[in-house]
Enzyme design. Structure first.
Site, mmCIF file in Angstrom:
data_model
loop_
_atom_site.group_PDB
_atom_site.id
_atom_site.type_symbol
_atom_site.label_atom_id
_atom_site.label_comp_id
_atom_site.label_asym_id
_atom_site.label_seq_id
_atom_site.Cartn_x
_atom_site.Cartn_y
_atom_site.Cartn_z
ATOM 1 N N GLU A 24 -2.765 5.638 -9.881
ATOM 2 C CA GLU A 24 -2.951 5.812 -8.443
ATOM 3 C C GLU A 24 -3.294 7.271 -8.139
ATOM 4 O O GLU A 24 -2.385 8.109 -8.039
ATOM 5 C CB GLU A 24 -1.666 5.449 -7.685
ATOM 6 C CG GLU A 24 -1.201 4.030 -7.881
ATOM 7 C CD GLU A 24 -0.321 3.557 -6.731
ATOM 8 O OE1 GLU A 24 -0.692 2.570 -6.097
ATOM 9 O OE2 GLU A 24 0.721 4.185 -6.456
ATOM 10 N N ASN B 279 2.967 -3.230 -2.825
ATOM 11 C CA ASN B 279 4.053 -2.266 -2.629
ATOM 12 C C ASN B 279 4.198 -2.065 -1.123
ATOM 13 O O ASN B 279 3.371 -1.403 -0.500
ATOM 14 C CB ASN B 279 3.688 -0.945 -3.330
ATOM 15 C CG ASN B 279 4.711 0.148 -3.044
ATOM 16 O OD1 ASN B 279 5.775 -0.119 -2.469
ATOM 17 N ND2 ASN B 279 4.393 1.370 -3.441
ATOM 18 N N HIS C 155 6.439 6.444 -8.392
ATOM 19 C CA HIS C 155 5.405 6.486 -7.356
ATOM 20 C C HIS C 155 5.260 7.930 -6.868
ATOM 21 O O HIS C 155 6.251 8.654 -6.789
ATOM 22 C CB HIS C 155 5.762 5.555 -6.195
ATOM 23 C CG HIS C 155 4.595 5.327 -5.285
ATOM 24 N ND1 HIS C 155 4.198 6.266 -4.356
ATOM 25 C CD2 HIS C 155 3.705 4.308 -5.193
ATOM 26 C CE1 HIS C 155 3.116 5.809 -3.741
ATOM 27 N NE2 HIS C 155 2.796 4.625 -4.234
ATOM 28 N N GLU D 188 4.974 9.098 -4.068
ATOM 29 C CA GLU D 188 5.810 9.416 -2.905
ATOM 30 C C GLU D 188 7.226 9.777 -3.345
ATOM 31 O O GLU D 188 7.888 10.606 -2.721
ATOM 32 C CB GLU D 188 5.795 8.229 -1.925
ATOM 33 C CG GLU D 188 4.442 8.147 -1.223
ATOM 34 C CD GLU D 188 3.980 6.751 -0.869
ATOM 35 O OE1 GLU D 188 4.803 5.816 -0.830
ATOM 36 O OE2 GLU D 188 2.760 6.595 -0.636
HETATM 37 P P1 13P Z 1 -2.631 2.104 -0.243
HETATM 38 O O1 13P Z 1 -3.139 0.800 -0.791
HETATM 39 O O2 13P Z 1 -2.079 1.990 1.147
HETATM 40 O O3 13P Z 1 -3.624 3.210 -0.400
HETATM 41 O O4 13P Z 1 -1.340 2.511 -1.138
HETATM 42 C C1 13P Z 1 -1.454 2.497 -2.513
HETATM 43 C C2 13P Z 1 -0.110 2.684 -3.105
HETATM 44 O O5 13P Z 1 0.482 3.744 -3.000
HETATM 45 C C3 13P Z 1 0.517 1.533 -3.769
HETATM 46 O O6 13P Z 1 1.643 1.920 -4.481
#
Ligand code: 13P
Length: 256
Positions: free
Chosen positions: A169, A9, A97, A99
């Site tokens: 996650e 991603n 996600h 975010e």
């Molecule tokens: P990182 O691998 O940078 O911790 O990010 C994980 C993520 O949000 C993948 O969608």
């Protein structure tokens, strides 16, 4: 036996030069690696170049996108749709996600509608779920994940997870370097699979559950050694061809 899926991603990272270098570098690094699906999800503006760069290489790299609108066209400024993605060879789309849930106020129900729309359009949803640090400390992880999964089951039924991907996650592990231990991740993955199995064992058996959150070449193998961890959704480490390829190879070796 589930075939692992390792997906990068890229989030809001990229440039024309980076798309070309990273994808052609990855193609070279994973030459001949068997038994794992490899995917990249660059920002939408780079999908065209990404598709062409993948086509120039030898390996079958899957192309993904990072979000979807709930319609295929219309007055929805700034959005992208499944029909558009499909023109560029996209097959997998990340939704929910943390975010987006956080910075764009996306609710569980809204994300479930995106899941439905992707399925309707023949695309593979990569449904991200996971708890905050406070929820983790309060022992609410399983309940939060169950709520996020149940939003999809309530709307579509458990069969919707046939051919879909779930990415667990933990939010506190994203981009922090503070990854979940493989044992903790396995426990949550097993609970997610158990939740689905309680409704339909066959659906649970085939659903891919990726771990995401500070996955690096150094820790990747520990996750893939777990029975319910079927790959990874990788942020930072996917922006370097060698690092991402090392994670892909760890998945191939562990699941061979
Ligand atoms: P990182 O691998 O940078 O911790 O990010 C994980 C993520 O949000 C993948 O969608």
């Amino acid at each position: 036996m589930r075939r692992p899926v390792v997906m990068g991603n890229w989030k809001l990272n990229g440039s024309k030069a980076m798309v070309k270098d990273l994808i052609s570098g990855l193609d070279a690094e994973i030459k001949g690696v068997q038994g794992v699906d490899v995917a990249v999800a660059p920002p939408a503006v780079y999908l065209d170049l990404a598709e062409r760069t993948i086509a120039e290489g030898q390996e079958k790299i899957i192309l993904g996108a990072q979000d979807t609108d709930l319609t295929n066209s219309g007055a929805f400024t700034g959005d992208n749709s499944p029909e558009m993605y499909k023109e560029f060879g996209v097959t997998h789309v990340i939704i929910g996600h943390s975010e987006r849930r956080d910075y764009h106020s996306e609710s569980d129900q809204y994300v479930a509608k995106k899941f439905a729309f992707l399925k309707e359009n023949g695309l593979v949803p990569v449904l991200c779920i996971g708890e905050t640090e406070a929820q983790n400390e309060a022992g609410e992880t399983e309940a939060v994940c169950a709520r996020q999964i149940n939003a999809v089951i309530d709307l579509l039924g458990v069969e919707a997870f046939n051919g879909a991907i779930i990415a667990y996650e933990p939010i506190w592990a994203i981009g922090t370097g503070k990854a979940a231990t493989a044992d903790d991740a396995q426990r949550i993955h097993a609970s997610i699979r158990g939740l689905i199995a309680a409704k339909d064992a066959a659906v649970a058996e085939q659903v891919i559950i990726q771990y995401g959150g500070s996955v690096k070449p150094e820790n990747a193998a520990t996750y893939f050694a777990q029975p319910d961890i079927d790959g990874a959704l990788v942020g930072g480490a996917s922006l370097d061809a060698k690092s991402f390829a090392a994670i892909v190879k760890a998945a191939a070796e562990a699941k061979a």
